[in-house]
Design a protein around this motif. Structure first.
Motif, PDB file in Angstrom:
ATOM      1  N   LYS A  39      -9.303  15.492  -3.736  1.00  0.00           N
ATOM      2  CA  LYS A  39      -8.852  15.675  -5.198  1.00  0.00           C
ATOM      3  C   LYS A  39      -9.123  17.465  -5.545  1.00  0.00           C
ATOM      4  O   LYS A  39      -8.547  17.540  -6.141  1.00  0.00           O
ATOM      5  N   ILE A  43      -4.525  15.579  -5.478  1.00  0.00           N
ATOM      6  CA  ILE A  43      -3.933  14.282  -5.148  1.00  0.00           C
ATOM      7  C   ILE A  43      -4.253  13.520  -6.434  1.00  0.00           C
ATOM      8  O   ILE A  43      -2.939  12.960  -6.467  1.00  0.00           O
ATOM      9  N   GLU A  44      -4.714  13.570  -7.694  1.00  0.00           N
ATOM     10  CA  GLU A  44      -4.515  13.278  -8.294  1.00  0.00           C
ATOM     11  C   GLU A  44      -3.535  13.340  -9.450  1.00  0.00           C
ATOM     12  O   GLU A  44      -2.773  12.355 -10.351  1.00  0.00           O
ATOM     13  N   ALA A  47      -0.725  12.182  -7.535  1.00  0.00           N
ATOM     14  CA  ALA A  47      -0.677  10.651  -7.556  1.00  0.00           C
ATOM     15  C   ALA A  47       0.332  10.115  -9.303  1.00  0.00           C
ATOM     16  O   ALA A  47       0.609   9.185  -8.889  1.00  0.00           O
ATOM     17  N   LYS A  48      -0.286  11.011 -10.093  1.00  0.00           N
ATOM     18  CA  LYS A  48       0.789  11.033 -11.286  1.00  0.00           C
ATOM     19  C   LYS A  48       2.356  10.150 -10.982  1.00  0.00           C
ATOM     20  O   LYS A  48       2.724   9.401 -11.816  1.00  0.00           O
ATOM     21  N   LYS A  58      -4.682   3.201  -6.291  1.00  0.00           N
ATOM     22  CA  LYS A  58      -6.059   3.746  -5.705  1.00  0.00           C
ATOM     23  C   LYS A  58      -6.496   2.521  -4.374  1.00  0.00           C
ATOM     24  O   LYS A  58      -7.093   1.791  -5.089  1.00  0.00           O
ATOM     25  N   SER A  61     -11.433   5.940  -2.532  1.00  0.00           N
ATOM     26  CA  SER A  61     -11.712   7.089  -2.932  1.00  0.00           C
ATOM     27  C   SER A  61     -13.242   7.400  -1.942  1.00  0.00           C
ATOM     28  O   SER A  61     -13.988   6.717  -2.647  1.00  0.00           O
ATOM     29  N   GLN A  66      -8.688  10.825  -1.645  1.00  0.00           N
ATOM     30  CA  GLN A  66      -8.539   9.547  -2.439  1.00  0.00           C
ATOM     31  C   GLN A  66      -7.344   9.314  -1.157  1.00  0.00           C
ATOM     32  O   GLN A  66      -6.285  10.203  -0.682  1.00  0.00           O
ATOM     33  N   TRP A  68      -3.752   6.522  -1.839  1.00  0.00           N
ATOM     34  CA  TRP A  68      -2.628   6.024  -2.914  1.00  0.00           C
ATOM     35  C   TRP A  68      -1.885   5.268  -2.331  1.00  0.00           C
ATOM     36  O   TRP A  68      -1.285   5.524  -1.391  1.00  0.00           O
TER      37      TRP A  68
END
Length: 152
Positions: A39, A43-44, A47-48, A58, A61, A66, A68
């Motif tokens: 995180k 990663i977020e 991931a977008k 996902k 988590s 995480q 994905w």
């Protein structure tokens, strides 16, 4: 060569992550691409980027990580690595040195400073250190030490 899928462990460099996601997704039309990372490692945000290839989901988590997954419905056109290379010139007494940097290879500003130090101070500067930001610190300390010896 055909692959059933691919797993990308998110690298620290955002440029490298962008390149690897594109390179993998361009070869995985209709197949699975998995992205795993910390995180705090971005990663977020990474991931977008999966939305460009399909509908990401996902899978897991944990406290710090995480996982994905996306089925690559829209594979992008592969970007030739040559197009992503950054080129710059390092002015030296002997003449300019042309340098090419690829995504994720280094922090450009730090590498430039380290390279300039290693190429211009003396042949005793450790070459292996030129590839890390530690070279900036080592060469700066060396310059300070040299200045102290000259002054003393």
């Amino acid at each position: 060569m055909a692959f059933d899928g691919a797993v990308l462990f998110l690298p620290k460099s955002r440029d490298l992550a962008n390149y690897l996601l594109n390179a993998l997704a361009s070869r995985l039309g209709g197949r699975q691409l998995y992205l795993v990372g910390e995180k705090r490692g971005g990663i977020e945000g990474a991931a977008k980027q999966l939305h460009a290839f399909g509908k990401p989901r996902k899978l897991d988590s944990a406290r710090h990580c995480q996982l994905w997954q996306v089925t690559v419905d829209t594979p992008p056109e592969a970007q030739p690595l040559e197009n992503l290379a950054q080129r710059f010139e390092l002015p030296l007494a002997e003449g300019p040195l042309q340098i090419v940097s690829l995504p994720g290879s280094s922090a450009m500003a730090g590498w430039t400073a380290a390279a300039r130090c290693c190429w211009t101070t003396s042949s005793n500067c450790p070459w292996a250190m030129c590839w890390t930001l530690a070279a900036v610190r080592a060469c700066s300390a060396r310059r300070s030490s040299a200045a102290t010896h000259k002054a003393g």
